[in-house]
Write a protein that holds these residues in place. Structure first.
Motif, PDB file in Angstrom:
ATOM      1  N   ASP A  28      40.847  31.194  39.489  1.00 23.12           N
ATOM      2  CA  ASP A  28      39.607  30.789  38.833  1.00 23.12           C
ATOM      3  C   ASP A  28      39.879  29.590  37.908  1.00 23.12           C
ATOM      4  O   ASP A  28      40.984  29.048  37.872  1.00 23.12           O
ATOM      5  N   ALA A  29      38.856  29.218  37.143  1.00 23.76           N
ATOM      6  CA  ALA A  29      38.981  28.016  36.306  1.00 23.76           C
ATOM      7  C   ALA A  29      40.019  28.187  35.209  1.00 23.76           C
ATOM      8  O   ALA A  29      40.558  27.203  34.693  1.00 23.76           O
ATOM      9  N   GLU A  30      40.295  29.429  34.831  1.00 24.49           N
ATOM     10  CA  GLU A  30      41.279  29.668  33.773  1.00 24.49           C
ATOM     11  C   GLU A  30      42.689  29.834  34.302  1.00 24.49           C
ATOM     12  O   GLU A  30      43.608  30.145  33.541  1.00 24.49           O
ATOM     13  N   GLY A  31      42.840  29.690  35.627  1.00 27.69           N
ATOM     14  CA  GLY A  31      44.168  29.763  36.205  1.00 27.69           C
ATOM     15  C   GLY A  31      44.629  31.158  36.547  1.00 27.69           C
ATOM     16  O   GLY A  31      45.811  31.366  36.825  1.00 27.69           O
ATOM     17  N   ASN A  32      43.727  32.125  36.558  1.00 27.99           N
ATOM     18  CA  ASN A  32      44.088  33.487  36.956  1.00 27.99           C
ATOM     19  C   ASN A  32      43.608  33.741  38.382  1.00 27.99           C
ATOM     20  O   ASN A  32      42.539  33.266  38.778  1.00 27.99           O
ATOM     21  N   GLY A  33      44.409  34.498  39.131  1.00 24.36           N
ATOM     22  CA  GLY A  33      44.052  34.785  40.517  1.00 24.36           C
ATOM     23  C   GLY A  33      42.796  35.633  40.594  1.00 24.36           C
ATOM     24  O   GLY A  33      42.590  36.539  39.788  1.00 24.36           O
ATOM     25  N   ASN A  34      41.943  35.321  41.571  1.00 21.38           N
ATOM     26  CA  ASN A  34      40.736  36.135  41.756  1.00 21.38           C
ATOM     27  C   ASN A  34      40.585  36.627  43.188  1.00 21.38           C
ATOM     28  O   ASN A  34      39.524  37.127  43.560  1.00 21.38           O
ATOM     29  N   ALA A  35      41.614  36.484  43.987  1.00 22.48           N
ATOM     30  CA  ALA A  35      41.590  37.039  45.348  1.00 22.48           C
ATOM     31  C   ALA A  35      43.017  37.010  45.881  1.00 22.48           C
ATOM     32  O   ALA A  35      43.867  36.256  45.401  1.00 22.48           O
ATOM     33  N   GLY A  36      43.245  37.860  46.886  1.00 21.06           N
ATOM     34  CA  GLY A  36      44.518  37.846  47.606  1.00 21.06           C
ATOM     35  C   GLY A  36      45.727  38.136  46.730  1.00 21.06           C
ATOM     36  O   GLY A  36      45.634  38.785  45.686  1.00 21.06           O
ATOM     37  N   VAL A  37      46.866  37.632  47.195  1.00 20.61           N
ATOM     38  CA  VAL A  37      48.115  37.845  46.456  1.00 20.61           C
ATOM     39  C   VAL A  37      48.045  37.175  45.087  1.00 20.61           C
ATOM     40  O   VAL A  37      48.651  37.640  44.125  1.00 20.61           O
ATOM     41  N   GLU A  38      47.316  36.077  45.004  1.00 19.23           N
ATOM     42  CA  GLU A  38      47.152  35.404  43.705  1.00 19.23           C
ATOM     43  C   GLU A  38      46.603  36.372  42.659  1.00 19.23           C
ATOM     44  O   GLU A  38      46.975  36.311  41.490  1.00 19.23           O
TER      45      GLU A  38
END
Lengths: 681, 156
Positions: free
Chosen positions: A174-184
């Motif tokens: 996302d815009a804050e650099g945190n993963g929002n899907a998948g392995v991320e």
């Protein structure tokens, strides 16, 4: 007024003035006591905060790598240009000068900056003019910084070099650099590392600074995934083509190595582009629906594999045990009869799976009982999460066998095991099905499907420090002989049964079709969740492939099996698996699409005689060579045979003395090796 | 020497002759009036040609000690300043190298990303479609000659 009175008045005034001064002095002292004694820590802290500030040193996010070490996701440091709109006097003029330097239109900048300038407030003092500046843009902005209050801030861009390929596996941020899907998303904490901390001691007028690092930033972990980029790309392409041809709404393909549970490809449709910072509504929905692991559906006939396996593994049935299939309609007391698509008389257990007889597997389940069926479903991992490194994994639906009390509706009814036997009243994800068929493919071991095969953290000296990866060891849930027997039966499904469209030129393959008609809002929709699960090559399977197409009017043998063939062919080629069949074998035509089993059709077919079955074409096969078993004990013979995928019939006890066919013979499909054991004299 | 003549004389007669003539011309003492002042100075030239400088040992030691003190002080200052200055210079150099390393690592990452993008299956398929699976031009399609054409060749 005489002198005495004057003196008295003067003294009084002096006393009053002195008192006032004393009072003021006392007030000062009281305040000093408050500052220095009572609230010393508070004001000292405030003073420190005015001079001492913490500055975050962002850690670089770890990389996601494919199994060939090419990056699937990688972070690159960039710079972004920001302004404080309140410091810009004339937004129009600013936009006319700055926008051409950034390759933008002036109205793109003027409007938002003017709006923020008018709005005021805390959020209106920061506006990103351009993110991820190119070197040319940076050079063009440099002279403009003397005129305008443009600030250049460090930024990070997450790149996905493979585009949409593997989007559901890799995920997005996302815009804050945190993963929002998948392995991320699943491994976000490991990937993002730990930010460093720098302290800045500033002067009273913020005119001098002293900085020091309190904590170094810890870079994120680099994660190597088991995904093969070529297999993944082709799986997505063939899935998309299959969905278009079958008129389905969505679908999924899972390719897995049955020996260790490494997922080689996991494709979903619809998919999304992880590079897009502002996805559309459809893409946002696709981003959060990983069909292969999050959305379970009724597996239909593919569940018959587990039922037949249970029948053979428990010893209740043999592959050639006859089962009467009631000529297509199996009346059940007090409820609707169980029907087959075609009318069958007596079939052996192999035939039940090859012809996909609902009645046949229901009878196997009745003979074994619900307890055994439940145990085998659990053994094959149905109803339990696989533990794959993807977010929001579903455990599927497998209701508990025992009811808590008489009012409990969420448990098996007395008839549940008859319907679960052919894939109703139970739901499983595509990944669970892949794990289940891997048990057959690898000789009876339940493996943990996983994506992560290696982890490492970049060290300050430029090297990579490896980190441990915890994978649950395989667990034996089935006898190898049973697995091999089922493998051979599933091969016949592809050669002569409902899965002929799944035959791969040059390779042997086994599989099972499945079609579960969708019942929604009180009626049958004439739409199916069509699937095909299989493996190849049969002797020593290297891949397990599960194809599921949702809401298609076509059945699994017509819609999903061709997708399996294309995906498996690509995967075997990419993995350099040697061919075990002549490549020039005549390509079989897919069978005519059978119509969905509507109740009217079933009733009508019950009146008609069964259509004559065509004899299966004798394929030209090149099977595995029979090893020399002589002189070996029973366990060693069974282990060797299991590793080669050879069906073995054992006679007697002791050490192998004779075998038929002799060593070196190429074993044709359907044949078995007979080994006679005897004790040495 | 008071003028050019004296210099010429000195060259002509030698140093002793010139000095002798100067001594004979010089008066022992004279009253000189300061210009525009009513002050008269009694001026007497001093002949210090015979003066010999005799260096005393204690003075020489004192000078040497002073020089040594200055030298030691300078060395102390250098020893104090040089390490910290060197550390500062090296720190700046390390910081510059670190920044260069970070820049190069970032460049390496960008290049790896570009390489992965260029070698992605999608891009390779695109290249293959553009370069290798293009349909041949109609004029290049080879059509084998019929049997009659071969027969006519044989006959010839």
């Amino acid at each position: 007024m005489n002198h005495g009175q004057q003196k008295l008045g003067s003294n009084r005034r002096a006393a009053i003035a002195g008192g006032v001064l004393m009072g003021l002095a006392l007030a000062v002292v009281v305040k000093l006591v408050e500052f220095q004694v009572l609230k010393h820590e508070y004001y000292a802290e405030r003073g420190r905060r005015q001079h001492l500030r913490d500055v975050r040193l962002p850690a670089l996010r770890g990389e996601l790598l494919a199994r060939d070490a090419y990056p699937l996701a990688i972070s690159i440091r960039t710079e972004s240009a920001v302004v404080n709109p309140q410091q810009i006097r004339d937004p129009e003029f600013f936009a006319r000068v700055v926008a051409p330097a950034l390759g933008k239109k002036p109205e793109e900048l003027a409007g938002p900056i003017a709006a923020k300038k008018r709005a005021g407030g805390p959020g209106a003092s920061f506006y990103v003019v351009a993110r991820h500046l190119t070197p040319e843009q940076r050079e063009r902005l440099k002279p403009l910084q003397r005129t305008f209050p443009i600030h250049i801030l460090p930024d990070v861009r997450r790149e996905y070099p493979n585009g949409v390929t593997g989007a559901h596996v890799v995920g997005a941020i996302d815009a804050e650099g945190n993963g929002n899907a998948g392995v991320e998303q699943k491994l976000n904490e490991e990937l993002k590392g730990r930010d460093g901390l720098m302290q800045v001691l500033a002067g009273s007028r913020q005119d001098r600074f002293l900085t020091w690092t309190r904590r170094d930033s810890l870079p994120g972990v680099n994660v190597t995934l088991s995904i093969d980029r070529v297999i993944q790309h082709d799986a997505e392409r063939f899935l998309r083509e299959g969905i278009e041809q079958a008129g389905a709404e969505s679908g999924t393909v899972v390719v897995m190595d049955p020996r260790n549970g490494e997922v080689l490809a996991l494709a979903n449709y619809p998919t999304f582009d992880p590079r897009r910072e502002r996805p559309t509504l459809e893409e946002a929905a696709a981003r959060h629906s990983n069909i292969a692991v999050q959305i379970p559906c009724e597996p239909g006939s593919v569940m018959k594999i587990i039922t037949v396996t249970m029948g053979l593994d428990t010893g209740i049935f043999r592959p050639d045990s006859p089962i009467y299939c009631e000529n297509g309609a199996f009346p059940r007391p007090g409820r609707r009869a169980i029907h087959d698509v075609h009318r069958y008389g007596t079939l052996d257990v192999s035939g039940v799976l090859i012809k996909s007889s609902n009645i046949g597997v229901a009878k196997i389940s009745l003979a074994a009982g619900p307890q055994r069926l439940y145990e085998y479903l659990k053994k094959f991992g149905i109803g339990g999460r696989t533990g794959i490194e993807l977010p929001a994994e579903s455990r599927g639906i497998l209701r508990p066998l025992a009811c808590r009390d008489s009012r409990d509706r969420n448990c098996w009814t007395p008839a549940s095991h008859e319907y679960i036997a052919f894939g109703h009243e139970v739901s499983a994800t595509a990944l669970q099905l892949a794990r289940a068929v891997a048990v057959i493919a690898n000789g009876g071991l339940l493996v943990q499907p996983h994506l992560v095969i290696a982890k490492s953290r970049p060290a300050p000296d430029g090297r990579e420090a490896p980190l441990p990866v915890e994978i649950a060891p395989p667990k034996r849930v089935l006898r190898p002989e049973t697995a091999i027997t089922i493998r051979r039966i599933m091969e016949r499904v592809v050669l002569e049964g409902t899965g002929r469209a799944a035959a791969i030129p040059g390779y042997s393959a086994g599989g099972k079709t499945g079609s579960a008609e969708i019942f929604e809002n009180g009626r049958w929709l004439n739409r199916h969740n069509s699937s095909f699960i299989g493996f190849a090559p049969v002797a020593n399977p290297r891949i397990v492939v599960v194809v599921t197409l949702n809401r298609t009017p076509k059945l699994g043998g017509v819609s999903a099996a061709p997708v399996f063939r294309k995906v498996a062919e690509t995967a075997l080629r990419v993995l350099h698996v040697p061919m075990d069949r002549p490549e020039t074998a005549p390509e079989e035509q897919p069978p005519d699409p059978p119509k969905p089993p509507s109740p009217e059709l079933l009733l009508a077919s019950a009146e008609k005689p069964a259509p004559p079955e065509e004899p299966p074409a004798a394929p030209v096969l090149v099977g595995p060579r029979v090893p020399d078993f002589r002189g070996r004990p029973l366990v060693a013979v069974l282990r060797e045979a299991a590793s080669l995928g050879l069906p073995v019939e054992t006679l007697g006890r002791g050490v192998a003395r004779e075998q038929s066919p002799p060593p070196g013979t190429v074993l044709a499909p359907g044949m078995r090796v007979q080994v006679r054991f005897a004790w040495l004299p | 020497m008071s003028g050019l003549e004296a210099l010429v004389d000195w060259f002509a007669a030698g140093r002793e002759a010139v000095e002798e003539s100067e001594r004979s011309l010089a008066c022992d003492a004279r009253l000189r009036a300061l210009p525009r002042e009513e002050i008269f100075l009694y001026v007497k030239p001093i002949d210090n040609t015979q003066v010999r400088c005799v260096a005393r040992r204690s003075e020489w030691m004192s000078g040497a000690a002073t020089a040594a003190v200055f030298l030691v002080a300078a060395l102390c200052i250098i020893a104090t300043i040089v390490p910290s200055t060197t550390v500062l210079a090296i720190s700046h150099r390390i910081e510059a190298l670190n920044q260069e390393k970070a820049s190069l690592v970032n460049e390496l990452r960008r290049l790896r990303s570009d390489e992965a993008s260029l070698r992605s299956a999608e891009r390779l398929e695109q290249y293959a479609g553009e370069r290798f699976i293009a349909p041949p031009a109609r004029a290049l399609v080879y059509a084998p000659p019929g049997k009659s054409a071969l027969a006519s060749l044989d006959a010839r």
